[in-house]
Design a protein around this motif. Structure first.
Motif, PDB file in Angstrom:
ATOM      1  N   UNK A  28     -17.925   6.054 -41.253  1.00 39.18           N
ATOM      2  CA  UNK A  28     -16.808   5.994 -42.183  1.00 39.18           C
ATOM      3  C   UNK A  28     -16.156   7.353 -42.307  1.00 39.18           C
ATOM      4  N   UNK A  29     -14.863   7.306 -42.648  1.00 34.46           N
ATOM      5  CA  UNK A  29     -14.172   8.565 -42.884  1.00 34.46           C
ATOM      6  C   UNK A  29     -13.099   8.369 -43.946  1.00 34.46           C
ATOM      7  N   UNK A  30     -12.735   9.467 -44.584  1.00 32.02           N
ATOM      8  CA  UNK A  30     -11.647   9.432 -45.545  1.00 32.02           C
ATOM      9  C   UNK A  30     -10.586  10.472 -45.207  1.00 32.02           C
ATOM     10  N   UNK A  31     -10.754  11.157 -44.106  1.00 42.88           N
ATOM     11  CA  UNK A  31      -9.773  12.125 -43.611  1.00 42.88           C
ATOM     12  C   UNK A  31      -9.767  12.045 -42.091  1.00 42.88           C
ATOM     13  N   UNK A  32      -8.781  12.604 -41.511  1.00 41.68           N
ATOM     14  CA  UNK A  32      -8.749  12.655 -40.054  1.00 41.68           C
ATOM     15  C   UNK A  32      -9.853  13.575 -39.548  1.00 41.68           C
ATOM     16  N   UNK A  33     -10.531  13.168 -38.525  1.00 39.82           N
ATOM     17  CA  UNK A  33     -11.551  13.947 -37.824  1.00 39.82           C
ATOM     18  C   UNK A  33     -12.801  14.245 -38.665  1.00 39.82           C
TER      19      UNK A  33
END
Length: 171
Positions: A28-33
């Motif tokens: 999972x992510x909440x920002x790019x990269x």
């Protein structure tokens, strides 16, 4: 904002029905990269089935009765010997100090299920016991016409007959 499950789903939560214990992971992510990984362990337990028989043949321990646990898929046990004594052992020994009828109860459980089995013992004198009670199960219920019948009984059946009827009363 982005999810990638080991099931190939890309939603925030998934529903699974594994047939055995499994570990699922999600990126999972909440920002790019900037990605993070989390795992979820799913444990699958079969239903516990309680059962036992009293072994009164080996009197090495005085007049105690060895309760032989025949439960399946269980991890925890609670015994009530019918005389206000209890135990959490798997195969406990118990000494009855007086005559009379005692109902022995075993609750066998695992983290997802519990089952209870009862048997009545009649203590009629020193080293003399009578056993009554048995348990039978029909599963799966409901069925598609094919099912299993399991009988747990400490008694040897000389002559037995089983008749099974459906909900309409048909044999």
């Amino acid at each position: 904002t982005n999810y990638l499950w080991s099931t190939s789903d890309t939603v925030s939560s998934v529903t699974v029905t594994p047939g055995s214990s499994q570990t699922y992971s999600v990126y999972l992510n909440n920002q790019s990269y900037c990605w993070e990984i989390a795992t979820v362990d799913i444990s699958v337990y079969d239903d516990a089935q309680a059962g036992f028989w009293p072994d009164m043949s080996n009197q090495n321990d005085g007049d105690t009765i060895l309760f032989v646990n025949t439960s399946t898929n269980a991890a925890n046990y609670f015994w009530d010997f019918g005389d206000s004594a209890t135990s959490a052992e798997k195969n406990p020994r118990h000494l009855y100090t007086g005559e009379g009828t005692k109902t022995v109860m075993l609750i066998a459980s695992n983290p997802c299920s519990a089952d209870t089995f009862y048997m009545t013992l009649t203590i009629v004198g020193e080293n003399e016991y009578e056993i009554s009670g048995f348990k039978f199960q029909v599963y799966p219920n409901p069925s598609n016409g094919k099912f299993n019948v399991t009988i747990n009984s400490p008694l040897t059946a000389r002559h037995s007959q089983i008749q099974i009827y459906n909900v309409l009363g048909e044999k």
